[in-house]
Design a protein around this motif. Sequence first.
Motif, PDB file in Angstrom:
ATOM      1  N   SER A  78       0.800  -1.224   0.000  1.00  0.00           N
ATOM      2  CA  SER A  78       0.000   0.000   0.000  1.00  0.00           C
ATOM      3  C   SER A  78       0.836   1.279   0.000  1.00  0.00           C
ATOM      4  O   SER A  78       0.379   2.304   0.496  1.00  0.00           O
ATOM      5  N   ALA A 120      -7.762   6.084  -2.872  1.00  0.00           N
ATOM      6  CA  ALA A 120      -6.786   6.201  -3.960  1.00  0.00           C
ATOM      7  C   ALA A 120      -7.368   5.665  -5.276  1.00  0.00           C
ATOM      8  O   ALA A 120      -6.793   5.873  -6.332  1.00  0.00           O
ATOM      9  N   TYR A 169     -11.627   3.408   2.080  1.00  0.00           N
ATOM     10  CA  TYR A 169     -11.155   4.196   3.215  1.00  0.00           C
ATOM     11  C   TYR A 169     -10.599   5.501   2.745  1.00  0.00           C
ATOM     12  O   TYR A 169      -9.910   5.569   1.735  1.00  0.00           O
ATOM     13  N   ASN A 171      -8.229   8.625   4.845  1.00  0.00           N
ATOM     14  CA  ASN A 171      -6.922   8.446   5.496  1.00  0.00           C
ATOM     15  C   ASN A 171      -7.095   7.974   6.936  1.00  0.00           C
ATOM     16  O   ASN A 171      -7.586   8.720   7.778  1.00  0.00           O
ATOM     17  N   THR A 189       5.415   5.922   6.104  1.00  0.00           N
ATOM     18  CA  THR A 189       5.229   6.936   5.056  1.00  0.00           C
ATOM     19  C   THR A 189       4.042   7.840   5.356  1.00  0.00           C
ATOM     20  O   THR A 189       3.792   8.788   4.621  1.00  0.00           O
ATOM     21  N   LEU A 191       1.440  10.507   7.169  1.00  0.00           N
ATOM     22  CA  LEU A 191       1.683  11.844   7.698  1.00  0.00           C
ATOM     23  C   LEU A 191       1.688  11.914   9.231  1.00  0.00           C
ATOM     24  O   LEU A 191       2.649  12.437   9.815  1.00  0.00           O
ATOM     25  N   LEU A 194       4.577  10.251  11.066  1.00  0.00           N
ATOM     26  CA  LEU A 194       5.836  10.941  10.733  1.00  0.00           C
ATOM     27  C   LEU A 194       5.941  12.266  11.492  1.00  0.00           C
ATOM     28  O   LEU A 194       7.025  12.647  11.951  1.00  0.00           O
ATOM     29  N   LEU A 206       9.841  16.692   9.643  1.00  0.00           N
ATOM     30  CA  LEU A 206       8.864  16.232   8.670  1.00  0.00           C
ATOM     31  C   LEU A 206       9.087  17.017   7.385  1.00  0.00           C
ATOM     32  O   LEU A 206       9.218  18.240   7.431  1.00  0.00           O
ATOM     33  N   THR A 207       9.119  16.334   6.250  1.00  0.00           N
ATOM     34  CA  THR A 207       9.181  17.039   4.964  1.00  0.00           C
ATOM     35  C   THR A 207       7.770  17.148   4.399  1.00  0.00           C
ATOM     36  O   THR A 207       7.095  16.128   4.220  1.00  0.00           O
ATOM     37  N   PHE A 209       5.397  17.495   1.464  1.00  0.00           N
ATOM     38  CA  PHE A 209       5.554  17.198   0.030  1.00  0.00           C
ATOM     39  C   PHE A 209       4.701  18.130  -0.816  1.00  0.00           C
ATOM     40  O   PHE A 209       3.560  17.823  -1.139  1.00  0.00           O
ATOM     41  N   TYR A 224      -9.417  12.489   7.248  1.00  0.00           N
ATOM     42  CA  TYR A 224      -8.843  11.525   8.209  1.00  0.00           C
ATOM     43  C   TYR A 224      -9.955  10.850   9.018  1.00  0.00           C
ATOM     44  O   TYR A 224     -10.868  11.515   9.494  1.00  0.00           O
ATOM     45  N   ARG A 283       5.094  14.807  -3.995  1.00  0.00           N
ATOM     46  CA  ARG A 283       5.370  13.368  -4.060  1.00  0.00           C
ATOM     47  C   ARG A 283       4.608  12.793  -5.265  1.00  0.00           C
ATOM     48  O   ARG A 283       3.395  13.025  -5.387  1.00  0.00           O
ATOM     49  N   ASP A 286       0.483  11.605  -5.741  1.00  0.00           N
ATOM     50  CA  ASP A 286      -0.440  12.192  -4.763  1.00  0.00           C
ATOM     51  C   ASP A 286      -1.581  12.947  -5.448  1.00  0.00           C
ATOM     52  O   ASP A 286      -1.340  13.732  -6.365  1.00  0.00           O
TER      53      ASP A 286
HETATM   54  N1  UFG Z   1       2.789  13.927   3.394  1.00  0.00           N
HETATM   55  C1  UFG Z   1       3.812  14.853   3.539  1.00  0.00           C
HETATM   56  N2  UFG Z   1       4.989  14.419   4.073  1.00  0.00           N
HETATM   57  C2  UFG Z   1       5.194  13.136   4.446  1.00  0.00           C
HETATM   58  C3  UFG Z   1       4.151  12.211   4.304  1.00  0.00           C
HETATM   59  C4  UFG Z   1       2.956  12.642   3.762  1.00  0.00           C
HETATM   60  O1  UFG Z   1       3.669  16.019   3.200  1.00  0.00           O
HETATM   61  O2  UFG Z   1       6.319  12.823   4.900  1.00  0.00           O
HETATM   62  C5  UFG Z   1       1.507  14.366   2.820  1.00  0.00           C
HETATM   63  C6  UFG Z   1       1.174  13.626   1.535  1.00  0.00           C
HETATM   64  O3  UFG Z   1       1.755  14.253   0.428  1.00  0.00           O
HETATM   65  C7  UFG Z   1      -0.350  13.693   1.555  1.00  0.00           C
HETATM   66  C8  UFG Z   1      -0.702  13.683   3.036  1.00  0.00           C
HETATM   67  O4  UFG Z   1       0.479  14.047   3.715  1.00  0.00           O
HETATM   68  O5  UFG Z   1      -0.767  14.906   1.016  1.00  0.00           O
HETATM   69  C9  UFG Z   1      -1.145  12.336   3.520  1.00  0.00           C
HETATM   70  O6  UFG Z   1      -0.188  11.360   3.095  1.00  0.00           O
HETATM   71  P1  UFG Z   1      -0.176   9.856   3.618  1.00  0.00           P
HETATM   72  O7  UFG Z   1       1.042   9.211   3.045  1.00  0.00           O
HETATM   73  O8  UFG Z   1      -0.348   9.848   5.095  1.00  0.00           O
HETATM   74  O9  UFG Z   1      -1.484   9.196   3.000  1.00  0.00           O
HETATM   75  P2  UFG Z   1      -2.019   9.228   1.480  1.00  0.00           P
HETATM   76  O10 UFG Z   1      -2.961  10.354   1.343  1.00  0.00           O
HETATM   77  O11 UFG Z   1      -0.919   9.102   0.524  1.00  0.00           O
HETATM   78  O12 UFG Z   1      -2.880   7.898   1.472  1.00  0.00           O
HETATM   79  C10 UFG Z   1      -2.826   7.021   0.412  1.00  0.00           C
HETATM   80  C11 UFG Z   1      -4.212   6.440   0.200  1.00  0.00           C
HETATM   81  C12 UFG Z   1      -4.554   5.486   1.274  1.00  0.00           C
HETATM   82  C13 UFG Z   1      -3.477   4.501   1.403  1.00  0.00           C
HETATM   83  C14 UFG Z   1      -2.185   5.154   1.652  1.00  0.00           C
HETATM   84  C15 UFG Z   1      -1.143   4.087   1.651  1.00  0.00           C
HETATM   85  O13 UFG Z   1      -5.142   7.479   0.141  1.00  0.00           O
HETATM   86  O14 UFG Z   1      -5.734   4.797   0.915  1.00  0.00           O
HETATM   87  O15 UFG Z   1      -1.885   6.063   0.638  1.00  0.00           O
HETATM   88  O16 UFG Z   1       0.116   4.507   1.868  1.00  0.00           O
HETATM   89  F1  UFG Z   1      -3.738   3.595   2.357  1.00  0.00           F
END
Ligand code: UFG
Length: 328
Positions: A78, A120, A169, A171, A189, A191, A194, A206-207, A209, A224, A283, A286
């Motif tokens: 994932s 996603a 789902y 987030n 990975t 948010l 992290l 924290l970076t 993205f 969320y 990233r 996204d």
């Molecule tokens: N983000 C950052 N910095 C980070 C990590 C995340 O800025 O170090 C940002 C991302 O760019 C995004 C937001 O925080 O805008 C949330 O990111 P997440 O990685 O926490 O989650 P995602 O929105 O990428 O979630 C997606 C799907 C989920 C899935 C998940 C799996 O929407 O269904 O990825 O990794 F489960």
Amino acid sequence: MVDHVLVTGGAGYIGSHACKALARAGYVPVTFDNLSTGWRDAVRFGPLEEGDLMDRARLDQVFARWKPVAVMHFAALSLVGDAMRDPATYWRQNVTGALNLIEAALAAECRDFVFSSTCATYGDQDGVLLDEDSVQRPLNAYGKSKLAIEQMLGDFGASHGLNSVIFRYFNVAGADLEAEIGEFHRPETHLIPLILDAIDGRRPALTVFGTDYPTRDGTCVRDYVHVSDLIDAHVAGLGWLREGRGSRVFCLGTGQGFTVREVIEQAKLVTGRDVPVTYGPRRAGDAVSLVCGSERAARELGWKPARSNLAAMIEDAWRWHQGPGYSA
Ligand code: UFG
């Protein structure tokens, strides 16, 4: 006799919360997990069957041993970044794995299937409030593999009488209220964990993205949902299937989105600590904004999210993060 439910990915973050809730609801959750991203330690509420979804013979053995009345399928790769780099592995593991599981379930006459799908599968939708009927245009192989499984479930429903409840789902965040289990990914990975790692010095910063998205503060918007609320919906979805109410898709979101910067600000308030932040490029893979309503889940499953407000989710994640279960 107690009913068994086969929980793939039961050693992972969401799957382990599902096992706890199933045990509370009177089922025996049987975890099927290859422990590639899950943790043996998180399997506390029923037996563990180690195995891989690519191994059909192993699946057949497990179905024969426990005779589960239903499957909850969480196990999947994932990580969006990995999916962008290596789509073949995502297609192979997620889609072939699900196909093996569905075929093994049907061979064992287990026809009730709860599937963990994702926002996603929607891709970018200009910030509109999504629902179950919104068009699905996934941006990456992760979302595409989940969409393919949704479609596969539909086909097996039509041809073999498989009944599926599909949850998309948004987030997922937070942790078990008793902090017995929580979110622990390696690599991490997501948010919120992290941010908490940056707060307590487990990582330097924290970076963020991307700060040039067309949103109110330039960072991505996400909806969320508390893991315990999400799992309440799964137990209700299992009940729905057991009552013979047929296949259905439900979105699990709150209808409210937060930007990355807003999540950081809320984490500062909840923890009373500063969050070291750096800014990086977008990233790959996204979406700009993913927010959905949950009217159908509320109306048809009676789903009432109890702790899906941002402060409560960060508070519960922070409690788990500081406890003995979280070690890095
Ligand atoms: N983000 C950052 N910095 C980070 C990590 C995340 O800025 O170090 C940002 C991302 O760019 C995004 C937001 O925080 O805008 C949330 O990111 P997440 O990685 O926490 O989650 P995602 O929105 O990428 O979630 C997606 C799907 C989920 C899935 C998940 C799996 O929407 O269904 O990825 O990794 F489960």
